[in-house]
Design a protein around this motif. Sequence first.
Motif, PDB file in Angstrom:
ATOM      1  N   VAL A 154       0.836  -1.283  -0.153  1.00 29.85           N
ATOM      2  CA  VAL A 154      -0.311   0.035   0.382  1.00 29.85           C
ATOM      3  C   VAL A 154       1.060   0.881   0.157  1.00 29.85           C
ATOM      4  O   VAL A 154       0.634   2.319  -0.293  1.00 29.85           O
ATOM      5  N   MET A 155       1.589   0.835   0.916  1.00 29.63           N
ATOM      6  CA  MET A 155       2.365   2.183   0.782  1.00 29.63           C
ATOM      7  C   MET A 155       3.510   2.997  -0.503  1.00 29.63           C
ATOM      8  O   MET A 155       3.644   4.039  -0.263  1.00 29.63           O
ATOM      9  N   SER A 156       3.470   1.421  -0.901  1.00 29.15           N
ATOM     10  CA  SER A 156       4.750   1.738  -1.819  1.00 29.15           C
ATOM     11  C   SER A 156       4.006   2.660  -3.517  1.00 29.15           C
ATOM     12  O   SER A 156       4.767   3.274  -4.027  1.00 29.15           O
ATOM     13  N   ARG A 157       2.639   1.622  -3.230  1.00 30.75           N
ATOM     14  CA  ARG A 157       1.768   2.021  -4.755  1.00 30.75           C
ATOM     15  C   ARG A 157       1.273   3.525  -4.190  1.00 30.75           C
ATOM     16  O   ARG A 157       1.312   4.183  -5.024  1.00 30.75           O
ATOM     17  N   LEU A 158       1.454   3.353  -3.308  1.00 34.76           N
ATOM     18  CA  LEU A 158       0.881   4.819  -2.993  1.00 34.76           C
ATOM     19  C   LEU A 158       1.924   6.507  -3.023  1.00 34.76           C
ATOM     20  O   LEU A 158       1.436   7.410  -3.980  1.00 34.76           O
ATOM     21  N   ASN A 159       3.288   5.791  -2.804  1.00 34.38           N
ATOM     22  CA  ASN A 159       4.461   6.717  -3.173  1.00 34.38           C
ATOM     23  C   ASN A 159       4.583   7.081  -5.063  1.00 34.38           C
ATOM     24  O   ASN A 159       4.809   8.348  -5.036  1.00 34.38           O
ATOM     25  N   TYR A 160       4.123   5.970  -5.348  1.00 35.08           N
ATOM     26  CA  TYR A 160       4.432   5.962  -7.023  1.00 35.08           C
ATOM     27  C   TYR A 160       3.021   6.549  -7.384  1.00 35.08           C
ATOM     28  O   TYR A 160       3.593   7.519  -8.274  1.00 35.08           O
ATOM     29  N   ALA A 161       1.519   6.781  -6.923  1.00 34.36           N
ATOM     30  CA  ALA A 161       1.214   7.267  -7.830  1.00 34.36           C
ATOM     31  C   ALA A 161       1.272   8.999  -7.165  1.00 34.36           C
ATOM     32  O   ALA A 161       0.813   9.554  -8.006  1.00 34.36           O
ATOM     33  N   ARG A 162       1.715   8.713  -6.687  1.00 32.61           N
ATOM     34  CA  ARG A 162       1.536  10.551  -5.674  1.00 32.61           C
ATOM     35  C   ARG A 162       2.676  10.932  -7.023  1.00 32.61           C
ATOM     36  O   ARG A 162       2.867  12.133  -7.258  1.00 32.61           O
ATOM     37  N   SER A 163       3.754  10.422  -6.964  1.00 29.84           N
ATOM     38  CA  SER A 163       5.285  10.635  -7.404  1.00 29.84           C
ATOM     39  C   SER A 163       4.965  11.098  -8.962  1.00 29.84           C
ATOM     40  O   SER A 163       5.190  12.232  -9.361  1.00 29.84           O
ATOM     41  N   ARG A 164       3.927  10.502  -9.825  1.00 31.30           N
ATOM     42  CA  ARG A 164       3.449  10.032 -11.072  1.00 31.30           C
ATOM     43  C   ARG A 164       2.570  10.939 -11.419  1.00 31.30           C
ATOM     44  O   ARG A 164       2.333  11.842 -11.996  1.00 31.30           O
ATOM     45  N   LEU A 165       1.795  11.318 -10.046  1.00 30.77           N
ATOM     46  CA  LEU A 165       0.451  13.143 -10.035  1.00 30.77           C
ATOM     47  C   LEU A 165       0.953  13.303 -10.878  1.00 30.77           C
ATOM     48  O   LEU A 165       0.902  14.531 -11.494  1.00 30.77           O
ATOM     49  N   ARG A 166       2.813  14.163  -9.914  1.00 32.24           N
ATOM     50  CA  ARG A 166       3.063  15.376  -9.734  1.00 32.24           C
ATOM     51  C   ARG A 166       3.822  14.959 -11.382  1.00 32.24           C
ATOM     52  O   ARG A 166       3.851  16.106 -11.543  1.00 32.24           O
ATOM     53  N   GLU A 167       4.698  14.214 -11.340  1.00 30.51           N
ATOM     54  CA  GLU A 167       4.787  14.150 -12.736  1.00 30.51           C
ATOM     55  C   GLU A 167       3.964  14.381 -14.076  1.00 30.51           C
ATOM     56  O   GLU A 167       4.404  15.295 -15.002  1.00 30.51           O
ATOM     57  N   LEU A 168       2.909  13.369 -13.697  1.00 27.25           N
ATOM     58  CA  LEU A 168       1.750  13.835 -14.608  1.00 27.25           C
ATOM     59  C   LEU A 168       1.093  15.755 -14.794  1.00 27.25           C
ATOM     60  O   LEU A 168       0.632  15.932 -16.145  1.00 27.25           O
ATOM     61  N   LEU A 169       1.384  15.792 -13.579  1.00 30.44           N
ATOM     62  CA  LEU A 169       0.123  17.465 -13.803  1.00 30.44           C
ATOM     63  C   LEU A 169       1.587  18.684 -13.397  1.00 30.44           C
ATOM     64  O   LEU A 169       1.103  19.709 -12.974  1.00 30.44           O
ATOM     65  N   VAL A 170       2.962  18.322 -13.546  1.00 32.84           N
ATOM     66  CA  VAL A 170       3.845  19.476 -13.824  1.00 32.84           C
ATOM     67  C   VAL A 170       3.236  20.264 -14.958  1.00 32.84           C
ATOM     68  O   VAL A 170       3.739  21.461 -14.608  1.00 32.84           O
ATOM     69  N   GLY A 171       2.554  20.206 -16.168  1.00 34.33           N
ATOM     70  CA  GLY A 171       3.212  20.538 -17.326  1.00 34.33           C
ATOM     71  C   GLY A 171       1.581  22.156 -17.015  1.00 34.33           C
ATOM     72  O   GLY A 171       1.501  22.567 -16.863  1.00 34.33           O
TER      73      GLY A 171
END
Length: 185
Positions: A163-180
Amino acid sequence: MTAAPPSQAEIDLIIRAQEGDKAAFAALIRCHQESVVGMIYRLCGDMATAEDAAQEAFIRAWQALPRYKPQGAFRSWLYRIAYNAAMDMVRRDPQSVDIESVVLAAPERGPEVAVTRKEAGEAVREAVLALPTASRAVLILREYEGLSYQEIAAALDIPVGTVMSRLNYARSRLRELLVGYREAA
């Protein structure tokens, strides 16, 4: 922190429902219907699919209720059933996932703010839907539904570390997807 067991009132409804009391089961569903539909909607991005999957989940819950033991959170148990129903439905009809616009409530400050909020909501929604299903599920259960790590682990039948690793991945990926989007805003 462990998943909270059901309240005494919820346990009473569960016991009555397990004995065949449909009114008690209906009361349980009323308590959780909005959050279950919301969770499924955030997973699949389509309200019609979310409502159909929630209905399927409630039918499955009724059928499985005799086997439920009220030691763990009823909500986690129900979310697990709802998650599985949603994934089954999406697998059967992968074309049903549609990213339509979400109209956010417009504040009194004018149309510009409403447009900006709508665009931001759509950007976040599209980014969440772009996440892998496993990561999306963990993120939705944590951030939108407010479940603890333990409740998420119980709902998805995975270890807390996952759960913790998937949540960390999801948050990191969201930051990447929303940076633009953040840079343009």
